[in-house]
Design a protein around this motif. Structure first.
Motif, PDB file in Angstrom:
ATOM      1  N   TRP A 152       0.794  -1.225   0.000  1.00 27.07           N
ATOM      2  CA  TRP A 152       0.000   0.000   0.000  1.00 27.07           C
ATOM      3  C   TRP A 152       0.830   1.280   0.000  1.00 27.07           C
ATOM      4  CZ3 TRP A 152      -4.072  -2.431  -1.355  1.00 27.07           C
ATOM      5  CH2 TRP A 152      -4.406  -3.654  -0.775  1.00 27.07           C
ATOM      6  N   GLY A 153       2.077   1.211  -0.499  1.00 26.91           N
ATOM      7  CA  GLY A 153       2.887   2.414  -0.643  1.00 26.91           C
ATOM      8  C   GLY A 153       3.742   2.771   0.543  1.00 26.91           C
TER       9      GLY A 153
ATOM     10  N   PHE B  91       4.500   0.957  -4.706  1.00 28.57           N
ATOM     11  CA  PHE B  91       3.232   0.640  -4.059  1.00 28.57           C
ATOM     12  C   PHE B  91       3.311  -0.701  -3.341  1.00 28.57           C
ATOM     13  CE2 PHE B  91      -1.316  -0.410  -3.783  1.00 28.57           C
ATOM     14  CZ  PHE B  91      -1.810   0.800  -3.317  1.00 28.57           C
TER      15      PHE B  91
ATOM     16  N   LEU C 253      -5.181   6.709  -2.237  1.00 25.68           N
ATOM     17  CA  LEU C 253      -4.886   7.162  -3.593  1.00 25.68           C
ATOM     18  C   LEU C 253      -5.198   8.643  -3.774  1.00 25.68           C
ATOM     19  CD1 LEU C 253      -6.269   4.090  -5.592  1.00 25.68           C
ATOM     20  CD2 LEU C 253      -3.891   4.564  -4.946  1.00 25.68           C
ATOM     21  N   ASP C 254      -6.323   9.087  -3.211  1.00 20.59           N
ATOM     22  CA  ASP C 254      -6.719  10.490  -3.368  1.00 20.59           C
ATOM     23  C   ASP C 254      -5.699  11.446  -2.753  1.00 20.59           C
ATOM     24  OD1 ASP C 254      -8.999   9.645  -4.657  1.00 20.59           O
ATOM     25  OD2 ASP C 254     -10.326   9.953  -2.935  1.00 20.59           O
ATOM     26  N   HIS C 255      -5.054  11.011  -1.676  1.00 16.22           N
ATOM     27  CA  HIS C 255      -4.095  11.869  -0.975  1.00 16.22           C
ATOM     28  C   HIS C 255      -2.645  11.511  -1.296  1.00 16.22           C
ATOM     29  CE1 HIS C 255      -7.806  12.447   1.361  1.00 16.22           C
ATOM     30  NE2 HIS C 255      -7.295  13.605   1.743  1.00 16.22           N
ATOM     31  N   ASP C 256      -2.436  10.609  -2.239  1.00 18.72           N
ATOM     32  CA  ASP C 256      -1.094  10.195  -2.673  1.00 18.72           C
ATOM     33  C   ASP C 256      -0.196   9.934  -1.468  1.00 18.72           C
ATOM     34  OD1 ASP C 256       0.997   9.479  -4.270  1.00 18.72           O
ATOM     35  OD2 ASP C 256       1.417  11.481  -5.048  1.00 18.72           O
ATOM     36  N   LEU C 257      -0.638   9.017  -0.598  1.00 18.48           N
ATOM     37  CA  LEU C 257       0.111   8.755   0.619  1.00 18.48           C
ATOM     38  C   LEU C 257       1.423   8.025   0.364  1.00 18.48           C
ATOM     39  CD1 LEU C 257      -2.659   7.936   3.252  1.00 18.48           C
ATOM     40  CD2 LEU C 257      -1.620  10.126   2.622  1.00 18.48           C
ATOM     41  N   GLN C 258       1.541   7.373  -0.793  1.00 18.69           N
ATOM     42  CA  GLN C 258       2.829   6.781  -1.134  1.00 18.69           C
ATOM     43  C   GLN C 258       3.893   7.869  -1.260  1.00 18.69           C
ATOM     44  OE1 GLN C 258       2.903   4.169  -4.587  1.00 18.69           O
ATOM     45  NE2 GLN C 258       5.073   4.590  -4.929  1.00 18.69           N
ATOM     46  N   ALA C 259       3.562   8.960  -1.922  1.00 21.12           N
ATOM     47  CA  ALA C 259       4.509  10.071  -2.053  1.00 21.12           C
ATOM     48  C   ALA C 259       4.812  10.679  -0.692  1.00 21.12           C
ATOM     49  CB  ALA C 259       3.948  11.130  -3.002  1.00 21.12           C
ATOM     50  N   ASN C 260       3.804  10.757   0.166  1.00 17.07           N
ATOM     51  CA  ASN C 260       4.030  11.285   1.506  1.00 17.07           C
ATOM     52  C   ASN C 260       4.977  10.381   2.291  1.00 17.07           C
ATOM     53  OD1 ASN C 260       3.225  13.375   3.567  1.00 17.07           O
ATOM     54  ND2 ASN C 260       2.632  11.524   4.686  1.00 17.07           N
TER      55      ASN C 260
ATOM     56  N   THR D 243      -0.109   9.074   6.922  1.00 15.58           N
ATOM     57  CA  THR D 243      -0.546  10.469   6.957  1.00 15.58           C
ATOM     58  C   THR D 243       0.379  11.332   7.819  1.00 15.58           C
ATOM     59  OG1 THR D 243      -2.041   9.796   8.739  1.00 15.58           O
ATOM     60  CG2 THR D 243      -2.988   9.987   6.532  1.00 15.58           C
TER      61      THR D 243
END
Length: 431
Positions: free
Chosen positions: A250-251, A257, A321-328, A408
């Motif tokens: 899940w990232g 991912f 996905l909506d908050h691009d938590l992988q990038a975070n 988050t």
């Protein structure tokens, strides 16, 4: 009732082998975002998230509302003998995200059950009970899952329904492959696989199961590309690859991912759990249809993929996905990882700082050696709690602090937790 009273009642009715964290165990009574509050009113920054399970954080409105909508229907459970809209929708999302061609998804309640299901279909597909597993691994606490767990502290039974052959772990601090550079490590691990196949098996092995990053093992991971190199050997005889993504999915690693994507490979089966439910019991296995369909009897999971858990799971994936938590995870994880390496890597009791994204670990050793330092680990662990930070423990020798905060986590929270952790290490190691 006080915390001490609750602890006494716990010890009176629950098994002695169930561990409790801290010299003075705490009861967590509320949470919001990345913070929890205990029964004494003390608030902590949570860097362990229910063992990497509270992946989105506590009291997230979108997840709470999705669950409440389902509860308002009056239907909490129907069994999977009926169509469940939330389950089908979640399976479609997991299948699409898995990267596996022509996938099918089977839901369970826990990572242990997911790995059991993967072993069931793999051994059926290959008509063999021979399994390749990796030393220092952990795959669950059920009968077969314990059999493929290469970690003495978590192997609660010597009995095993499978014939297991063991490969070397990716531990780069100690062990037979630890002194090799990444390319040499991969080459030696491939040679080891070929030798194990030739000497310890009858050839018709069912599957190799591996964690891209070993969770309970202390976030140990081999050089990128190893799973792909192993898969080339496995493909010569049709042996399946099972990627245990219970903790790496899940990232969380930031760079990918799924953990397997660092290895230039696509597994035949992928198991998932923990973060997908954000605290609700939800897990499963996704794999190629020809493999996952290999159950030739009536079989289902009574609670696996129930309406409430899958409602939560759908909301978790949408939020993720909506908050691009992988990038975070990549961005905030770099603050933590780089900060730790800069601040404590030269401390005598620190043997290694490792991990990816928001999956980080610090291993403690006796100064001037690679000998595990469990006492220092416990001391730092307790000092973090006193400073307002919750972390986890692990490692083959119990000498690793593990951190898997909610995805988050903010940059400010990362710096706050980093300061507490560095201060704890400094106090234990001596100013």
């Amino acid at each position: 009732m006080t915390t001490e009273d609750l602890l006494a009642r716990h010890r009176a009715v629950l098994p002695s082998w169930m561990p409790l964290y801290y010299q003075e165990p705490i009861e967590i009574v509320s949470g919001a975002g990345c913070r929890v509050t205990d029964a004494q009113g003390r608030t902590y920054l949570d860097f362990f998230g229910g063992v990497l399970t509270t992946m989105i954080g506590y009291d997230i409105p979108e997840i709470r509302e999705a669950v409440e909508r389902q509860l308002r229907t009056g239907v909490v459970h129907t069994s999977t003998l009926y169509l469940i809209r939330q389950q089908v929708e979640l399976a479609e999302k997991v299948a699409r995200l898995s990267g596996i061609p022509d996938p099918r998804v089977f839901f369970t309640n826990s990572g242990t059950e997911a790995n059991e299901a993967a072993l069931l279909v793999a051994t059926n597909h290959r008509r063999s009970h021979q399994i390749l597993a990796v030393r220092n691994s952990y795959h669950g606490r059920s009968y077969a899952a314990m059999g493929i767990t290469g970690h003495r502290s978590w192997s609660a039974s010597a009995l095993n329904p499978l014939q297991v052959s063991w490969l070397h772990s990716g531990d780069r601090l100690r062990g037979l492959l630890s002194r090799l550079d990444p390319e040499q490590h991969v080459e030696a691990a491939v040679d080891d696989l070929r030798e194990v196949l030739a000497t310890q098996t009858s050839g018709d092995v069912a599957a190799l199961i591996a964690e891209p990053i070993q969770g309970v093992g202390g976030f140990v991971h081999a050089p990128d590309g190893l799973l792909g190199a192993w898969k080339k050997v496995l493909d010569e005889t049709g042996i399946l690859l099972i990627s245990d993504e219970v903790q790496t999915g899940w990232g969380r690693t930031g760079e990918h991912f799924w953990g397997y994507q660092a290895h230039d490979v696509v597994p035949d089966l992928l198991t998932f759990a923990k973060g997908i439910g954000n605290g609700f019991a939800l897990a499963g296995v996704v794999g190629r249809a020809e493999v996952l369909n290999e159950v030739h009897a009536t079989s289902f999971s009574t609670y696996g993929g129930n309406p409430v858990s899958t409602a939560a799971g759908n909301a978790v994936i949408d939020y993720l996905l909506d908050h691009d938590l992988q990038a975070n995870a990549a961005r905030v994880g770099a603050i933590l990882g780089d900060g730790l390496r800069a601040a404590v890597a030269d401390r005598g009791i620190v043997g290694d700082v490792r991990g990816k994204g928001l999956m980080l670990a610090v291993e403690f050793v006796q100064p001037g050696s690679r000998e595990p330092n469990t006492a220092a680990t416990v001391a730092v662990f307790e000092e973090c709690r006193r400073g307002g930070l919750l972390v986890g423990k692990g490692g083959l020798y119990g000498n690793v602090l593990r951190m898997g905060p909610p995805l988050t986590l903010t940059e400010d929270e990362a710096r706050e937790g980093l300061a507490i952790l560095v201060d704890a290490i400094t106090k234990v190691d001596g100013a």
